[in-house]
Enzyme design. Structure first.
Site, PDB file in Angstrom:
ATOM      1  N   GLY A 103     -14.336 -24.018 -46.565  1.00 16.00           N
ATOM      2  CA  GLY A 103     -15.577 -24.288 -46.908  1.00 16.00           C
ATOM      3  C   GLY A 103     -14.907 -25.481 -45.276  1.00 16.00           C
ATOM      4  O   GLY A 103     -15.102 -26.582 -45.725  1.00 16.00           O
ATOM      5  N   ASN A 161     -18.490 -15.548 -45.998  1.00 15.38           N
ATOM      6  CA  ASN A 161     -18.929 -16.621 -47.557  1.00 15.38           C
ATOM      7  C   ASN A 161     -17.361 -16.274 -48.538  1.00 15.38           C
ATOM      8  O   ASN A 161     -17.112 -15.351 -48.361  1.00 15.38           O
ATOM      9  CB  ASN A 161     -19.937 -15.491 -47.876  1.00 15.38           C
ATOM     10  CG  ASN A 161     -20.708 -15.682 -48.884  1.00 15.38           C
ATOM     11  OD1 ASN A 161     -19.933 -16.510 -49.698  1.00 15.38           O
ATOM     12  ND2 ASN A 161     -21.724 -15.557 -48.747  1.00 15.38           N
ATOM     13  N   THR A 162     -16.849 -16.725 -48.694  1.00 17.25           N
ATOM     14  CA  THR A 162     -16.077 -17.405 -49.515  1.00 17.25           C
ATOM     15  C   THR A 162     -16.374 -16.593 -51.309  1.00 17.25           C
ATOM     16  O   THR A 162     -15.656 -15.926 -51.432  1.00 17.25           O
ATOM     17  CB  THR A 162     -14.932 -18.853 -49.650  1.00 17.25           C
ATOM     18  OG1 THR A 162     -14.695 -18.988 -48.100  1.00 17.25           O
ATOM     19  CG2 THR A 162     -14.102 -18.366 -50.857  1.00 17.25           C
ATOM     20  N   CYS A 181     -12.344 -29.329 -49.870  1.00 14.17           N
ATOM     21  CA  CYS A 181     -12.527 -30.704 -49.155  1.00 14.17           C
ATOM     22  C   CYS A 181     -14.324 -30.816 -50.163  1.00 14.17           C
ATOM     23  O   CYS A 181     -15.366 -30.183 -48.637  1.00 14.17           O
ATOM     24  CB  CYS A 181     -11.925 -31.105 -49.006  1.00 14.17           C
ATOM     25  SG  CYS A 181     -10.161 -30.192 -48.460  1.00 14.17           S
ATOM     26  N   ASP A 184     -20.214 -28.422 -51.486  1.00 16.10           N
ATOM     27  CA  ASP A 184     -21.439 -29.267 -51.955  1.00 16.10           C
ATOM     28  C   ASP A 184     -21.634 -29.053 -53.687  1.00 16.10           C
ATOM     29  O   ASP A 184     -21.157 -28.203 -53.951  1.00 16.10           O
ATOM     30  CB  ASP A 184     -22.709 -27.655 -51.740  1.00 16.10           C
ATOM     31  CG  ASP A 184     -23.553 -28.062 -51.412  1.00 16.10           C
ATOM     32  OD1 ASP A 184     -23.980 -29.339 -52.383  1.00 16.10           O
ATOM     33  OD2 ASP A 184     -24.167 -27.371 -51.048  1.00 16.10           O
ATOM     34  N   THR A 259     -10.780 -35.648 -43.351  1.00 11.64           N
ATOM     35  CA  THR A 259     -12.134 -34.666 -42.911  1.00 11.64           C
ATOM     36  C   THR A 259     -13.120 -35.728 -42.907  1.00 11.64           C
ATOM     37  O   THR A 259     -12.539 -36.522 -43.414  1.00 11.64           O
ATOM     38  CB  THR A 259     -12.078 -33.731 -44.536  1.00 11.64           C
ATOM     39  OG1 THR A 259     -12.333 -34.995 -45.435  1.00 11.64           O
ATOM     40  CG2 THR A 259     -10.604 -33.609 -44.795  1.00 11.64           C
ATOM     41  N   GLU A 260     -13.605 -34.848 -42.044  1.00  8.62           N
ATOM     42  CA  GLU A 260     -14.983 -35.986 -41.720  1.00  8.62           C
ATOM     43  C   GLU A 260     -15.575 -35.886 -42.522  1.00  8.62           C
ATOM     44  O   GLU A 260     -16.744 -37.048 -42.826  1.00  8.62           O
ATOM     45  CB  GLU A 260     -16.340 -34.510 -41.167  1.00  8.62           C
ATOM     46  CG  GLU A 260     -16.111 -34.576 -39.823  1.00  8.62           C
ATOM     47  CD  GLU A 260     -14.643 -33.533 -39.687  1.00  8.62           C
ATOM     48  OE1 GLU A 260     -14.308 -32.955 -37.964  1.00  8.62           O
ATOM     49  OE2 GLU A 260     -13.963 -32.661 -40.318  1.00  8.62           O
ATOM     50  N   GLU A 261     -16.249 -35.599 -44.455  1.00 13.10           N
ATOM     51  CA  GLU A 261     -16.712 -36.080 -45.219  1.00 13.10           C
ATOM     52  C   GLU A 261     -16.072 -37.769 -45.703  1.00 13.10           C
ATOM     53  O   GLU A 261     -16.441 -38.005 -45.883  1.00 13.10           O
ATOM     54  CB  GLU A 261     -16.562 -34.900 -45.992  1.00 13.10           C
ATOM     55  CG  GLU A 261     -17.602 -33.691 -45.792  1.00 13.10           C
ATOM     56  CD  GLU A 261     -19.239 -34.711 -45.944  1.00 13.10           C
ATOM     57  OE1 GLU A 261     -19.203 -35.148 -47.179  1.00 13.10           O
ATOM     58  OE2 GLU A 261     -20.003 -34.139 -45.536  1.00 13.10           O
TER      59      GLU A 261
END
EC number: 2.1.1.33
Length: 285
Positions: A103, A161-162, A181, A184, A259-261
């Site tokens: 992800g 799709n892991t 990381c 959801d 990371t962006e998050e």
């Protein structure tokens, strides 16, 4: 005269321009619109290999392709059309993929890890189409920008799709690091089955990881952090790494900041909950 371009046409034109050779401009997210989440149980019409041996990594890591001997290239040329091979043999790489970011989102962790692990092949796995295309264009631009230094050649991204197909890409004991990381959180109880950490999925992570390998997790959701810790600690193939060893690992700082998050959580002054788990040796039969 043609009318003004709509937003969709502008996005398509921008992406086409980004795919031209020699482009060094980093892509802009506004041209890669995508929903925040995707249902992993839906049919996304994904292409995946029947087994890891049939996966061709050459397009993702062209600098690591091994030239096969000419006699192998000529194999099958004397066959009749009826007996000609149905498929071509995947090109072999000089290295195997050892690190997976499950992800990967917009690729911040991949970009952060690539220069610090120059001799290791790193793969981002992302289920959303537009986000995957963004990361592809980002990697391409970075490779062109750092052409002389040959940076970012060791990083790639794959739409996958892991939850369904991880063992199709990686053989037993192949990976040394897996990053999860800011996944959801799927807050509702009926959605917990969609969480990327579970008893079943942890067994798949254990299968593709070699003993001594590490799973890295980070989230800003306390409930999800506790969920991941409980499920990994309950699994016989993993043990939690001590906080001291965790903080000494340079990958942890990259995970916290690149990371962006993680940057979003930083802006909102949120907490970043980290936990690492080591793959244990398999018990003797």
């Amino acid at each position: 005269m043609g009318g003004a371009k709509n937003k969709r046409q502008k996005r398509e034109d921008y992406r086409a321009a980004m795919r031209e050779e020699g482009v060094t401009e980093l892509p802009r997210k506004k041209f890669y619109r995508q929903r925040a989440h995707a249902n992993p149980f839906s049919d996304h019409q994904l292409v995946y290999p029947p087994s890891p041996d049939q996966m061709d990594w050459s397009s993702l890591y062209p600098d690591y392709v091994v030239e096969e001997a000419k006699d192998n290239e000529m194999a099958g040329l004397d066959a009749t059309p009826e007996r000609a091979p149905m498929t071509t043999k995947p090109k072999r790489l000089s290295k195997e993929v050892e690190v997976a970011d499950i992800g990967c989102g917009f690729g911040g962790l991949l970009v952060g890890l690539a220069p610090t692990m120059p001799d290791t092949l790193i793969l981002g796995l992302e289920i959303r189409v537009s986000v995957t295309e963004f990361v592809e264009d980002r990697i391409k631009a970075l490779r062109a920008k750092h052409h002389e230094a040959k940076l970012y050649r060791n990083v790639g991204v794959l739409r996958a799709n892991t939850m369904k197909f991880l063992p199709n890409f990686f053989r037993k004991g192949q990976l040394t690091k897996i990053f999860i990381c800011f996944p959801d959180p799927h807050f509702k109880a009926r959605k917990h089955k969609q969480r990327i950490v579970s008893t079943t999925l942890n067994s798949e992570y254990a299968y593709v990881m070699r003993p001594g390998g590490i799973v890295y997790t980070i989230t800003d959701v306390p409930d999800l952090h506790e969920w991941m810790v409980q499920h990994f600690e309950a699994h016989p193939s993993f043990e939690r790494i001590s906080e001291g060893e965790q903080e000494a690992d340079p990958c942890v700082e990259i995970m916290r900041t690149e990371t962006e998050e993680s940057k979003k959580v930083e802006r909102h002054k949120g907490q970043k909950l980290v936990a690492l788990f080591r793959r244990l040796e398999d018990p003797a039969w």
